[in-house]
Motif scaffolding. Structure first.
Motif, PDB file in Angstrom:
ATOM      1  N   SER A 146       0.833  -1.217   0.000  1.00  0.00           N
ATOM      2  CA  SER A 146       0.000   0.000   0.000  1.00  0.00           C
ATOM      3  C   SER A 146       0.857   1.251   0.000  1.00  0.00           C
ATOM      4  O   SER A 146       0.546   2.240  -0.670  1.00  0.00           O
ATOM      5  CB  SER A 146      -0.914   0.016   1.225  1.00  0.00           C
ATOM      6  OG  SER A 146      -1.778  -1.084   1.197  1.00  0.00           O
ATOM      7  N   GLU A 183      -7.082   1.122  -0.373  1.00  0.00           N
ATOM      8  CA  GLU A 183      -7.506   0.085   0.554  1.00  0.00           C
ATOM      9  C   GLU A 183      -8.766   0.545   1.300  1.00  0.00           C
ATOM     10  O   GLU A 183      -8.873   1.716   1.647  1.00  0.00           O
ATOM     11  CB  GLU A 183      -6.381  -0.045   1.588  1.00  0.00           C
ATOM     12  CG  GLU A 183      -5.923  -1.400   1.915  1.00  0.00           C
ATOM     13  CD  GLU A 183      -4.607  -1.342   2.722  1.00  0.00           C
ATOM     14  OE1 GLU A 183      -4.107  -2.401   3.025  1.00  0.00           O
ATOM     15  OE2 GLU A 183      -4.089  -0.249   3.030  1.00  0.00           O
ATOM     16  N   ASP A 213      -5.947  -1.288  -4.664  1.00  0.00           N
ATOM     17  CA  ASP A 213      -5.404  -1.839  -3.425  1.00  0.00           C
ATOM     18  C   ASP A 213      -6.414  -2.770  -2.765  1.00  0.00           C
ATOM     19  O   ASP A 213      -7.406  -2.318  -2.195  1.00  0.00           O
ATOM     20  CB  ASP A 213      -5.021  -0.697  -2.473  1.00  0.00           C
ATOM     21  CG  ASP A 213      -4.006  -1.156  -1.424  1.00  0.00           C
ATOM     22  OD1 ASP A 213      -3.887  -2.383  -1.217  1.00  0.00           O
ATOM     23  OD2 ASP A 213      -3.342  -0.284  -0.826  1.00  0.00           O
ATOM     24  N   GLU A 214      -6.151  -4.045  -2.853  1.00  0.00           N
ATOM     25  CA  GLU A 214      -6.985  -5.093  -2.266  1.00  0.00           C
ATOM     26  C   GLU A 214      -8.470  -4.909  -2.556  1.00  0.00           C
ATOM     27  O   GLU A 214      -9.287  -4.825  -1.638  1.00  0.00           O
ATOM     28  CB  GLU A 214      -6.759  -5.171  -0.750  1.00  0.00           C
ATOM     29  CG  GLU A 214      -5.279  -5.350  -0.451  1.00  0.00           C
ATOM     30  CD  GLU A 214      -5.016  -6.037   0.868  1.00  0.00           C
ATOM     31  OE1 GLU A 214      -5.932  -6.740   1.351  1.00  0.00           O
ATOM     32  OE2 GLU A 214      -3.904  -5.878   1.388  1.00  0.00           O
TER      33      GLU A 214
HETATM   34 MG   LIG Z   1      -2.043  -2.593   2.304  1.00  0.00          MG
END
Ligand SMILES: [Mg+2]
Ligand SMILES: Nc1ncnc2c1ncn2[C@@H]1O[C@H](COP(=O)(O)OP(=O)(O)OP(=O)(O)O)[C@@H](O)[C@H]1O
Lengths: 290, 237
Positions: B44, B86, B162-163
């Motif tokens: 991240s 995220e 991000d994810e």
């Molecule tokens: Mg992360």
């Protein structure tokens, strides 16, 4: 019956004034999470500039109002960028201490410049009575109420329906996400504080034509504004308007039927009741909040 | 193959705590690259440096031939990099439509904005049905779709994700992976951070493996998938 109608009318007029006087305070909290203890002093500055322009310079009332809005708006922007910026995201206390400092500075600077004498803004509206059925109101009060209403509507539209308004709400709800869509959040904070400042001082200039203005009234104005926003819910736009009207009407009824001497205590009684039964205010709607 | 994005020797820190110790990798045009690694490996943080949310203390980021390290986030966005962070970070008290429109904040043409809106919601039928709903009331999957659609509203060349599948049902995850493939086929370049290695490798062509702020391995998705021992060695899974 006619007496009641008259009291209600007086209450709604004063309530509108209260609402406008509190709007800047609630906006700055709702959109920046800053509790602005200099709110009343910004109102006072607006009133004094309005007085200086209309009385000393001889400017037209509306021109004076425009100058007040622009000048204090610009000052508000700089206050945010130079001062508030330094304490951002450091908890509520630093913001409170900073704005208390600003309030002391403004009061004493004003005292140095104009002294303690009360002043009045010159408006083109006559103090002539207008008869609306059984109710009597002055032309000046009704005109100022109309201007207040227009201002409040304009601010509502700005916040709800413009890109700048959306950016302000996005910045308070999630500043990182705001940066990621290209919003320059530090500027948005500046504009928000400018808006709150301009509103406070516009209220001061408008109401300075009805009541008097003097350097030391800031504390009282802040106090009433806090009563209004606690009634309505700190940070809520609609809450400030409803809170203002409730306070105005309650004071008018109390003053009409009971003792005029205790009118100022009504607000505090309402606040105490409100904090006991609905601690987040009438409007815990989170429209402007994160 | 000339690279659209190239990081060399990126270092970054949170206060005194150094999170990246010289990260280097590159991404070609219209390629999906996965960044893999355990929690806290620095994935991240790497995305934050690319999008300008964080300053790099050393190293270079070159995008489309231009050095962009430490530019302001709005300028990086305007150059064509969108970062979908995220945990979604939608604006909860704003409607789906307001969230999307703000995604196009840097777009100055009104007609262009309407066109983007139309195009961006195309793959996300659920969002269109919920235009007037507050984003905070959406389900996790819907919020993720909104976050991705909002990032796409800036019409980026490079999308940092991000994810995106965190906490989503497998069916929704597959839907998203399909959308990523479609975007790539349309010429979009994607950097995908994922915990779920198999999902990531099913769309990515290559992957970089992060460990405590460093890139420790690079390989094609095919060879990583065909070599479970290698995966286990790097990712413990
Ligand atoms: Mg992360
Ligand atoms: N806001 C922060 N403040 C301080 N340290 C942070 C912060 N964010 C991340 N870190 C630290 O930086 C390092 C890298 O974190 P990063 O979030 O980049 O990892 P990650 O690979 O994305 O992990 P995850 O898979 O858990 O999301 C970690 O040691 C983490 O503790």
């Amino acid at each position: 019956m006619d007496f009641l109608l008259q009291l209600l009318a007086n209450g709604l007029v004063n309530g509108t004034f209260y609402a406008l006087s509190a709007l800047g305070l609630t906006l700055i909290f709702g959109l920046m999470r800053v509790v602005n203890f200099a709110h009343g002093e910004l109102y006072m500055v607006g009133g004094l500039i309005g007085w200086a322009l209309t009385e000393l310079v001889g400017a037209n009332f509306f021109l004076a109002l425009l100058i007040v809005v622009i000048a204090t708006g610009a000052a508000g922007y700089l206050i945010d960028r130079w001062l508030i910026e330094r304490v951002r995201n450091q908890g509520a206390e630093s913001g409170i201490l900073l704005t208390i400092g600003i309030s002391i500075f403004l009061t004493n600077t004003a005292l140095l410049i104009v002294g303690t004498v009360p002043h009045k803004v010159l408006s083109p509206f006559a103090n002539k009575p207008l008869f609306l059925g059984p109710v009597v109101l002055t032309q000046s009060r009704l005109s100022i109420v109309a201007i207040c209403a227009v201002l409040m509507l304009a601010v509502h539209l700005l916040i709800k329906h413009t890109t700048l308004g959306r950016a302000m709400r996005a910045t308070v709800q999630d500043a990182m996400a705001a940066s990621l869509v290209g919003i320059r959040t530090e500027r948005i904070h500046g504009f928000t504080f400018a808006l709150g400042t301009a509103l406070a001082s516009a209220a001061g200039a408008l109401l300075g034509s009805i009541y008097v203005t003097q350097p030391t009234i800031g504390g009282l104005v802040s106090l009433k504004a806090f009563v209004v926003v606690i009634l309505g819910g700190l940070g809520s736009f609609a809450g400030a308007i409803i809170g203002g009207l409730v306070l105005g009407v309650a004071e008018a009824l109390w003053g009409g039927y009971f003792a005029t001497g205790y009118v100022d205590a009504i607000g505090f009684a309402l606040v105490i009741v409100m904090l006991l039964v609905r601690p987040y205010g009438l409007f815990s709607v989170k429209s402007e909040r994160a | 193959m000339s690279m659209l994005l190239e990081l060399t020797g990126i270092e970054a820190a949170y206060g005194k705590l150094k999170a990246l110790h010289g990260v280097s990798f590159s991404v070609a045009q219209a390629e999906i690259v996965a960044l893999l690694g355990a929690n806290g490996a620095g994935k991240s943080t790497t995305l934050r440096v690319i999008s300008g949310l964080m300053k790099a203390s050393a190293g270079n980021v070159v995008f489309n031939g231009k050095p962009i390290a430490n530019l302001r986030p709005d300028l990086i966005l305007k150059l064509g990099i969108a970062h979908c962070p995220e945990e979604r970070h939608v604006w909860p008290e704003m409607t789906v439509e307001e969230n999307l429109r703000l995604g196009g904040y840097t777009c100055s043409s009104k007609t262009e904005l309407e066109q983007r809106l139309e195009k961006v919601v195309q793959p996300f039928a659920r969002l269109r049905e919920r235009y007037r709903q507050l984003a905070g009331t959406l389900s996790g999957g819907e919020q993720q779709m909104l976050a991705i659609a909002r990032a796409l509203m800036s019409s980026p060349r490079l999308l940092l994700l991000d994810e995106p599948s965190l906490g989503l049902a497998p069916r929704i995850t597959q839907e998203l992976l399909d959308i990523f493939r479609q975007l790539r086929d349309g010429g979009m370049t994607i950097v995908l951070v994922e915990q779920n290695v198999h999902n990531a490798l099913s769309v990515a062509s290559r992957a970089y493996v992060f460990e405590t702020g460093r890139v420790v391995a690079e390989d094609t998705a095919k060879s990583l998938l065909g070599n479970p021992d290698l995966l286990r060695a790097y990712l413990g899974g």
